[in-house]
Design an enzyme around this catalytic site. Structure first.
Site, PDB file in Angstrom:
ATOM      1  N   GLY A 137     -22.886  -1.317  -8.794  1.00 61.39           N
ATOM      2  CA  GLY A 137     -22.150  -2.557  -9.039  1.00 61.39           C
ATOM      3  C   GLY A 137     -20.865  -2.378  -9.810  1.00 61.39           C
ATOM      4  O   GLY A 137     -20.137  -3.345 -10.034  1.00 61.39           O
ATOM      5  N   ALA A 185     -12.652   0.224 -22.720  1.00 64.30           N
ATOM      6  CA  ALA A 185     -12.394   1.655 -22.579  1.00 64.30           C
ATOM      7  C   ALA A 185     -12.578   2.427 -23.877  1.00 64.30           C
ATOM      8  O   ALA A 185     -12.948   3.601 -23.867  1.00 64.30           O
ATOM      9  CB  ALA A 185     -10.979   1.856 -22.039  1.00 64.30           C
ATOM     10  N   GLU A 249      -7.863  15.045  -9.663  1.00 65.05           N
ATOM     11  CA  GLU A 249      -8.844  14.644  -8.654  1.00 65.05           C
ATOM     12  C   GLU A 249      -8.162  13.917  -7.495  1.00 65.05           C
ATOM     13  O   GLU A 249      -8.458  14.161  -6.322  1.00 65.05           O
ATOM     14  CB  GLU A 249      -9.907  13.740  -9.276  1.00 65.05           C
ATOM     15  CG  GLU A 249     -10.972  13.298  -8.266  1.00 65.05           C
ATOM     16  CD  GLU A 249     -12.026  12.387  -8.870  1.00 65.05           C
ATOM     17  OE1 GLU A 249     -12.919  11.957  -8.119  1.00 65.05           O
ATOM     18  OE2 GLU A 249     -11.965  12.110 -10.079  1.00 65.05           O
ATOM     19  N   GLN A 286       3.558  12.291  28.966  1.00 67.51           N
ATOM     20  CA  GLN A 286       4.468  11.874  27.902  1.00 67.51           C
ATOM     21  C   GLN A 286       3.751  11.142  26.780  1.00 67.51           C
ATOM     22  O   GLN A 286       4.015  11.366  25.590  1.00 67.51           O
ATOM     23  CB  GLN A 286       5.574  10.981  28.476  1.00 67.51           C
ATOM     24  CG  GLN A 286       6.641  10.617  27.457  1.00 67.51           C
ATOM     25  CD  GLN A 286       7.697   9.694  28.041  1.00 67.51           C
ATOM     26  OE1 GLN A 286       7.374   8.580  28.438  1.00 67.51           O
ATOM     27  NE2 GLN A 286       8.934  10.158  28.105  1.00 67.51           N
ATOM     28  N   GLY A 374     -12.362   8.650  -5.674  1.00 63.37           N
ATOM     29  CA  GLY A 374     -11.341   8.955  -6.675  1.00 63.37           C
ATOM     30  C   GLY A 374     -10.505   7.754  -7.077  1.00 63.37           C
ATOM     31  O   GLY A 374      -9.424   7.901  -7.639  1.00 63.37           O
TER      32      GLY A 374
END
Length: 392
Positions: A137, A185, A249, A286, A374
């Site tokens: 989630g 964070a 990464e 082509q 990533g």
């Protein structure tokens, strides 16, 4: 430019050419004959990690002081291009080089003990590491992860779950993102968790559209106790450690993108010369030639842009706002090229391209993950917008 600088640059070019050639030869010898078997098995043998280490491939771009081979992002490009040129798949590269996302945080910020216990043996091919960030989630929302680690004396007690973990079923340890502080964070740390620790469980191996030989797992942590010394660097600094490695990464995934596109183009070019319909080779039509030209255009554009950003990164000595934004754009450009080129490769191979086990079919399936892994394209585009000043 001085003569010394010219010689140094020439030496680097020659060394990267030799690395590219060695990687290609390793792929022809050790990988190509077995890749479909590993795809069907859903994982790589541990012996391949040992073989890659003996060949000097696992330590590329990691410092010699911690058991690596030295080099930088441009050396990583040479290595990966060599392997992709001989048919290595995006899934194989993600599984064989998972240490590329599991180790850098430990190498940059971990204690000497953690380096000796996890980094050196992994680069020797003796251990397999994984990185545990994504949660059920949670997706790309790293700053709001919910797995917790609470200090209890000389141990951390970890509870939570992780999903979409590359090499998760084979890993000997998982560099795990946990919440040790408050919300956001600023409350995140990284802790190394040996997979043999009581309470750690591989809940299930996840079946996927592509990357079949790259085992992917859902993990759970129930009162998992690890030593306090398994903390990587400073407490509550984990988000920044993760962020500084995201550029590499994302650049690696950009290389995956243009390289599997380039390989698919080469296979398709050969097929169109050999395959005849209505009495003539496909290459004489082509519409086919124009498709090949467009495939080539997208490959070359993605490759050139990725190289330009890699050179920016190396020249800057690491990530800065400009490089972070450029890496987001490089990844999107290369992923778009892979999506288009691999699709056209299947189309021009006709029914053969749709058969399980055909190389272009494998690249087609693998390419679909690249705009998601990533950091999803949509998330990275918004990040780039902020870094480039395109927001209020």
């Amino acid at each position: 430019m001085s003569t010394a600088e010219t010689l140094e640059e020439r030496s680097s070019v020659e060394e990267r050419a030799a690395l590219r050639q060695a990687a290609a030869e390793f792929t022809r010898r050790e990988i190509a004959p077995h890749l479909q078997e590993w795809e069907d098995a859903g994982e790589l043998p541990r012996s391949l990690h040992l073989a890659a280490a003996r060949a000097g491939l696992l330590g590329v771009s990691l410092p010699e002081s911690i058991g690596g081979s030295g080099g930088d992002l441009l050396d990583t490009i040479a290595l990966q291009e060599g392997m992709f040129s001989e048919g290595a798949s995006s899934g194989l590269m993600s599984a064989l080089f998972t240490h590329g996302i599991a180790l850098p945080h430990i190498a940059a910020h971990g204690s000497p003990e953690l380096v000796d216990r996890y980094v050196r043996p992994t680069l020797a091919g003796e251990l397999i590491g994984a990185l545990g960030i994504t949660e059920p989630g949670g997706g790309s929302d790293v700053g709001n992860l919910r797995t917790t680690a609470v200090r209890d004396g000389e141990e951390w007690v970890i509870n939570g779950a992780k999903t979409f973990i590359t090499s998760g079923t084979r890993a000997d340890f998982v560099t795990t993102a946990v919440r040790t502080g408050g919300p956001g964070a600023g409350g995140i740390s990284l802790i190394v968790v040996p997979t043999s620790t009581p309470g750690f469980t591989v809940d299930r191996k996840l079946a996927k559209m592509g990357w079949h030989c790259s085992d992917t797992a859902e993990l759970s942590y129930v009162d998992v106790r690890v030593p306090a010394g398994n903390l990587v660097g400073e407490e509550n600094a984990g988000f920044w450690y993760i962020a500084e490695q995201f550029v590499v990464e994302r650049m690696a995934l950009a290389i995956h993108g243009y390289a599997i596109a380039e390989r698919s183009l080469a296979l398709t070019h050969a097929h169109c010369r050999e395959r005849s319909t209505f009495g003539e080779p496909l290459i004489k039509r082509q519409v086919v030639r124009h498709k090949l030209v467009e495939m080539r255009r997208q490959v070359e554009a993605a490759k050139a842009y990725t190289y330009a950003v890699a050179e920016q990164y190396v020249a800057a000595g690491g990530p800065n706002e400009q490089v972070i934004a450029a890496a987001c754009l490089a990844k999107e450009t290369a992923c778009n090229a892979a999506t288009y080129v691999c699709d056209q490769a299947v189309q021009l191979h006709g029914g053969t391209g749709y058969m399980h086990g055909t190389e272009v079919e494998r690249h087609y399936r693998d390419a679909r993950l690249l705009p998601i892994g990533g950091g999803a394209t949509e998330v990275l585009t918004d990040l780039a917008a902020k870094l480039l000043g395109y927001t209020k």
